[in-house]
Write a protein that holds these residues in place. Structure first.
Motif, PDB file in Angstrom:
ATOM      1  N   VAL A   1       0.838  -1.231   0.121  1.00 30.39           N
ATOM      2  CA  VAL A   1      -0.059  -0.060   0.016  1.00 30.39           C
ATOM      3  C   VAL A   1       0.843   1.334   0.104  1.00 30.39           C
ATOM      4  O   VAL A   1       1.702   1.254   0.757  1.00 30.39           O
ATOM      5  CB  VAL A   1      -0.832   0.022   1.184  1.00 30.39           C
ATOM      6  CG1 VAL A   1      -1.690   1.094   1.394  1.00 30.39           C
ATOM      7  CG2 VAL A   1      -1.863  -1.281   1.178  1.00 30.39           C
ATOM      8  N   GLY A   2       0.465   2.301  -0.818  1.00 28.25           N
ATOM      9  CA  GLY A   2       1.345   3.507  -0.886  1.00 28.25           C
ATOM     10  C   GLY A   2       2.266   3.579  -2.096  1.00 28.25           C
ATOM     11  O   GLY A   2       2.681   4.445  -2.385  1.00 28.25           O
ATOM     12  N   ALA A   3       2.784   2.367  -2.648  1.00 30.04           N
ATOM     13  CA  ALA A   3       3.563   2.158  -3.608  1.00 30.04           C
ATOM     14  C   ALA A   3       2.886   2.742  -4.984  1.00 30.04           C
ATOM     15  O   ALA A   3       1.356   2.613  -5.255  1.00 30.04           O
ATOM     16  CB  ALA A   3       3.773   0.749  -3.730  1.00 30.04           C
ATOM     17  N   SER A   4       3.610   3.069  -5.927  1.00 32.60           N
ATOM     18  CA  SER A   4       3.130   3.896  -7.144  1.00 32.60           C
ATOM     19  C   SER A   4       3.122   2.834  -8.120  1.00 32.60           C
ATOM     20  O   SER A   4       3.886   1.558  -8.090  1.00 32.60           O
ATOM     21  CB  SER A   4       4.144   4.954  -7.775  1.00 32.60           C
ATOM     22  OG  SER A   4       5.479   4.374  -7.963  1.00 32.60           O
ATOM     23  N   ILE A   5       1.962   2.658  -9.222  1.00 34.06           N
ATOM     24  CA  ILE A   5       1.770   1.813 -10.187  1.00 34.06           C
ATOM     25  C   ILE A   5       1.297   2.492 -11.590  1.00 34.06           C
ATOM     26  O   ILE A   5       0.647   3.413 -11.195  1.00 34.06           O
ATOM     27  CB  ILE A   5       0.955   0.582  -9.719  1.00 34.06           C
ATOM     28  CG1 ILE A   5       0.900  -0.632 -10.568  1.00 34.06           C
ATOM     29  CG2 ILE A   5      -0.375   1.275  -9.390  1.00 34.06           C
ATOM     30  CD1 ILE A   5       0.178  -1.885  -9.882  1.00 34.06           C
ATOM     31  N   SER A   6       1.772   1.881 -12.487  1.00 34.77           N
ATOM     32  CA  SER A   6       1.234   2.432 -13.870  1.00 34.77           C
ATOM     33  C   SER A   6       0.213   1.600 -14.433  1.00 34.77           C
ATOM     34  O   SER A   6      -0.134   0.296 -14.053  1.00 34.77           O
ATOM     35  CB  SER A   6       2.539   2.464 -14.835  1.00 34.77           C
ATOM     36  OG  SER A   6       1.978   2.934 -16.242  1.00 34.77           O
ATOM     37  N   LEU A   7      -0.775   2.296 -15.178  1.00 36.01           N
ATOM     38  CA  LEU A   7      -1.565   1.583 -15.903  1.00 36.01           C
ATOM     39  C   LEU A   7      -1.051   0.309 -16.742  1.00 36.01           C
ATOM     40  O   LEU A   7      -2.045  -0.441 -17.142  1.00 36.01           O
ATOM     41  CB  LEU A   7      -2.636   2.568 -16.686  1.00 36.01           C
ATOM     42  CG  LEU A   7      -3.936   3.162 -15.999  1.00 36.01           C
ATOM     43  CD1 LEU A   7      -4.714   4.234 -16.924  1.00 36.01           C
ATOM     44  CD2 LEU A   7      -4.812   2.136 -15.405  1.00 36.01           C
ATOM     45  N   ASP A   8       0.062   0.591 -17.396  1.00 32.89           N
ATOM     46  CA  ASP A   8       0.656  -0.281 -18.316  1.00 32.89           C
ATOM     47  C   ASP A   8       0.755  -1.755 -17.608  1.00 32.89           C
ATOM     48  O   ASP A   8       0.977  -2.627 -18.345  1.00 32.89           O
ATOM     49  CB  ASP A   8       2.094   0.165 -18.628  1.00 32.89           C
ATOM     50  CG  ASP A   8       2.038   1.542 -19.436  1.00 32.89           C
ATOM     51  OD1 ASP A   8       0.872   1.826 -19.994  1.00 32.89           O
ATOM     52  OD2 ASP A   8       2.965   1.943 -19.609  1.00 32.89           O
ATOM     53  N   HIS A   9       0.852  -1.654 -16.224  1.00 35.22           N
ATOM     54  CA  HIS A   9       0.909  -3.119 -15.527  1.00 35.22           C
ATOM     55  C   HIS A   9      -0.405  -3.847 -15.566  1.00 35.22           C
ATOM     56  O   HIS A   9      -0.518  -5.046 -15.079  1.00 35.22           O
ATOM     57  CB  HIS A   9       1.457  -2.978 -14.043  1.00 35.22           C
ATOM     58  CG  HIS A   9       3.054  -2.545 -14.140  1.00 35.22           C
ATOM     59  ND1 HIS A   9       3.307  -1.315 -13.995  1.00 35.22           N
ATOM     60  CD2 HIS A   9       3.862  -3.202 -14.246  1.00 35.22           C
ATOM     61  CE1 HIS A   9       4.481  -0.992 -13.941  1.00 35.22           C
ATOM     62  NE2 HIS A   9       4.927  -2.368 -14.091  1.00 35.22           N
ATOM     63  N   ALA A  10      -1.478  -3.088 -15.775  1.00 37.49           N
ATOM     64  CA  ALA A  10      -2.821  -3.794 -15.606  1.00 37.49           C
ATOM     65  C   ALA A  10      -3.354  -4.078 -17.095  1.00 37.49           C
ATOM     66  O   ALA A  10      -3.212  -3.558 -17.939  1.00 37.49           O
ATOM     67  CB  ALA A  10      -3.922  -2.865 -15.020  1.00 37.49           C
ATOM     68  N   GLU A  11      -4.049  -5.499 -16.922  1.00 37.47           N
ATOM     69  CA  GLU A  11      -4.679  -5.784 -18.000  1.00 37.47           C
ATOM     70  C   GLU A  11      -5.977  -5.179 -18.370  1.00 37.47           C
ATOM     71  O   GLU A  11      -6.321  -4.745 -19.500  1.00 37.47           O
ATOM     72  CB  GLU A  11      -4.984  -7.097 -17.915  1.00 37.47           C
ATOM     73  CG  GLU A  11      -3.929  -8.285 -17.680  1.00 37.47           C
ATOM     74  CD  GLU A  11      -4.190  -9.714 -17.449  1.00 37.47           C
ATOM     75  OE1 GLU A  11      -5.290 -10.263 -17.601  1.00 37.47           O
ATOM     76  OE2 GLU A  11      -3.389 -10.635 -17.416  1.00 37.47           O
ATOM     77  N   ARG A  12      -6.520  -4.662 -17.456  1.00 40.24           N
ATOM     78  CA  ARG A  12      -7.798  -3.548 -17.561  1.00 40.24           C
ATOM     79  C   ARG A  12      -8.079  -2.926 -16.294  1.00 40.24           C
ATOM     80  O   ARG A  12      -7.355  -3.209 -14.960  1.00 40.24           O
ATOM     81  CB  ARG A  12      -8.907  -4.391 -18.169  1.00 40.24           C
ATOM     82  CG  ARG A  12      -9.499  -5.396 -16.844  1.00 40.24           C
ATOM     83  CD  ARG A  12     -10.825  -5.927 -17.335  1.00 40.24           C
ATOM     84  NE  ARG A  12     -11.856  -5.007 -17.146  1.00 40.24           N
ATOM     85  CZ  ARG A  12     -12.739  -4.599 -18.232  1.00 40.24           C
ATOM     86  NH1 ARG A  12     -12.788  -5.605 -19.138  1.00 40.24           N
ATOM     87  NH2 ARG A  12     -13.747  -3.841 -18.236  1.00 40.24           N
ATOM     88  N   PHE A  13      -8.833  -1.830 -16.249  1.00 37.37           N
ATOM     89  CA  PHE A  13      -9.011  -0.972 -15.264  1.00 37.37           C
ATOM     90  C   PHE A  13     -10.440  -0.670 -15.327  1.00 37.37           C
ATOM     91  O   PHE A  13     -10.782  -0.363 -16.582  1.00 37.37           O
ATOM     92  CB  PHE A  13      -8.069  -0.228 -14.738  1.00 37.37           C
ATOM     93  CG  PHE A  13      -8.363   1.349 -15.551  1.00 37.37           C
ATOM     94  CD1 PHE A  13      -9.110   2.293 -14.687  1.00 37.37           C
ATOM     95  CD2 PHE A  13      -8.058   1.590 -16.541  1.00 37.37           C
ATOM     96  CE1 PHE A  13      -9.393   3.422 -15.411  1.00 37.37           C
ATOM     97  CE2 PHE A  13      -8.403   2.847 -17.340  1.00 37.37           C
ATOM     98  CZ  PHE A  13      -9.217   3.914 -16.551  1.00 37.37           C
ATOM     99  N   PHE A  14     -11.202  -0.493 -14.288  1.00 33.24           N
ATOM    100  CA  PHE A  14     -12.600   0.155 -14.339  1.00 33.24           C
ATOM    101  C   PHE A  14     -12.932   0.739 -12.890  1.00 33.24           C
ATOM    102  O   PHE A  14     -12.262   0.656 -11.993  1.00 33.24           O
ATOM    103  CB  PHE A  14     -13.669  -1.032 -14.616  1.00 33.24           C
ATOM    104  CG  PHE A  14     -13.391  -2.268 -13.558  1.00 33.24           C
ATOM    105  CD1 PHE A  14     -14.487  -2.146 -12.411  1.00 33.24           C
ATOM    106  CD2 PHE A  14     -12.752  -3.196 -13.630  1.00 33.24           C
ATOM    107  CE1 PHE A  14     -14.392  -3.257 -11.414  1.00 33.24           C
ATOM    108  CE2 PHE A  14     -12.734  -4.367 -12.761  1.00 33.24           C
ATOM    109  CZ  PHE A  14     -13.660  -4.362 -11.762  1.00 33.24           C
ATOM    110  N   VAL A  15     -13.645   1.677 -13.163  1.00 37.01           N
ATOM    111  CA  VAL A  15     -14.218   2.646 -12.025  1.00 37.01           C
ATOM    112  C   VAL A  15     -15.431   2.164 -11.517  1.00 37.01           C
ATOM    113  O   VAL A  15     -16.521   2.020 -12.183  1.00 37.01           O
ATOM    114  CB  VAL A  15     -14.307   3.907 -12.535  1.00 37.01           C
ATOM    115  CG1 VAL A  15     -14.411   4.879 -11.337  1.00 37.01           C
ATOM    116  CG2 VAL A  15     -13.021   4.270 -13.286  1.00 37.01           C
ATOM    117  N   LEU A  16     -15.864   1.834  -9.953  1.00 37.83           N
ATOM    118  CA  LEU A  16     -16.989   1.680  -9.517  1.00 37.83           C
ATOM    119  C   LEU A  16     -17.364   2.988  -8.820  1.00 37.83           C
ATOM    120  O   LEU A  16     -16.793   3.283  -7.763  1.00 37.83           O
ATOM    121  CB  LEU A  16     -16.665   0.497  -8.498  1.00 37.83           C
ATOM    122  CG  LEU A  16     -16.626  -1.020  -9.162  1.00 37.83           C
ATOM    123  CD1 LEU A  16     -16.082  -2.072  -8.078  1.00 37.83           C
ATOM    124  CD2 LEU A  16     -17.788  -1.523  -9.846  1.00 37.83           C
TER     125      LEU A  16
END
Length: 276
Positions: free
Chosen positions: A35-50
């Motif tokens: 928790v608190g670490a940074s992450i790029s969208l490139d690492h995700a297969e997909r993202f969505f907003v609830l």
């Protein structure tokens, strides 16, 4: 983005500068993350907003009792649906369809039967969604090695339609129940048993769905059928009176006015059915 919570090895929650809280999914995306670490969208297969707080909590609770493999399969399933329809589905499908199918498959493996009394009416109302649901069932059979009964296709269809239109699935179910109630009234009033495969029944159900949509969206046609209405009232008084009875049922359930021109269309449908 900054990681807010690691839900499991394949799902985590991060803070997005524009969307605030987002769900990131991908194989191993949460493994070893803090928790608190940074992450790029490139690492995700997909993202969505609830977007809704309630849906966020429901999804978090869902992940507590649904295994990671199934979550991955469902994310892939939703990807396939979005590519098929060429649109982004409403995010509530991640909660609704995942939860529904997880427990449905659990019941199937326990040998419990799944029945759907509204299957034919659902297929008639939402043919594109029904075709997509059939494809998803075949795909899940290959992925999970489980045969999903045909009755389940109708329920999947409703979830797909709900996500495409952003309408609550309970509202869609109410409309299906309303149509079946009106069909029962028709059978009792005309003292007939309607063949569910008869072309006139198919036309009637499609008309009911279209009529409900028009009433909800207040897209009323101009009532310029007074002459025809009088002719039908004289020629087919039983069907004409029944048509008005059905209109009153619709008005009571939908709590919106139903235009009088509807009596003309319904009388013609009822007359065809009464010939049985």
């Amino acid at each position: 983005m900054l990681i807010q919570k690691v839900l499991n090895n394949n799902v985590l929650i991060a803070s997005h500068p524009e969307y605030k809280e987002v769900i990131l999914t991908g194989k191993g995306i949460g493994f070893g993350k803090e928790v608190g670490a940074s992450i790029s969208l490139d690492h995700a297969e997909r993202f969505f907003v609830l977007k809704g707080q309630e849906e966020q909590e429901q999804y978090k609770q869902l992940l507590e009792h649904v295994d990671e493999q199934f979550i991955g399969v469902m994310n892939e399933c939703i990807d396939r649906l979005e590519k098929r329809f060429g649109v982004e589905l409403h995010e509530h499908i991640h909660v609704g369809l995942t939860d529904h199918l997880f427990y449905a498959i659990k019941r199937i493996k326990q040998g419990l039967d799944i029945r759907n009394p509204f299957l034919k009416e659902t297929e008639l109302a939402y043919p594109k969604e029904y075709a997509a649901a059939l494809e998803i069932v075949e795909w899940l059979k290959e992925k999970l090695h489980v045969s999903i009964p045909i009755g389940e296709v109708g329920f999947i269809t409703l979830h797909i339609h709900s996500a495409l239109t952003n309408r609550d699935i309970s509202e869609i179910n109410r409309h299906t129940h309303l149509i079946l109630e009106m069909v029962q009234v028709i059978e009792e009033s005309l003292k007939i048993s309607i063949d569910r495969s008869d072309i006139n029944y198919l036309r009637l159900v499609r008309h009911f769905h279209a009529s409900i949509e028009r009433v909800i969206n207040e897209q009323h046609e101009k009532d310029n059928q007074e002459v025809l209405a009088k002719v039908l009232q004289g020629e087919y008084p039983v069907c004409y009176n029944l048509a008005w009875k059905l209109i009153k049922i619709m008005q009571q359930e939908l709590r919106k006015p139903v235009p009088g021109v509807e009596a003309v269309y319904l009388t013609l449908h009822l007359q065809r059915l009464s010939k049985q």
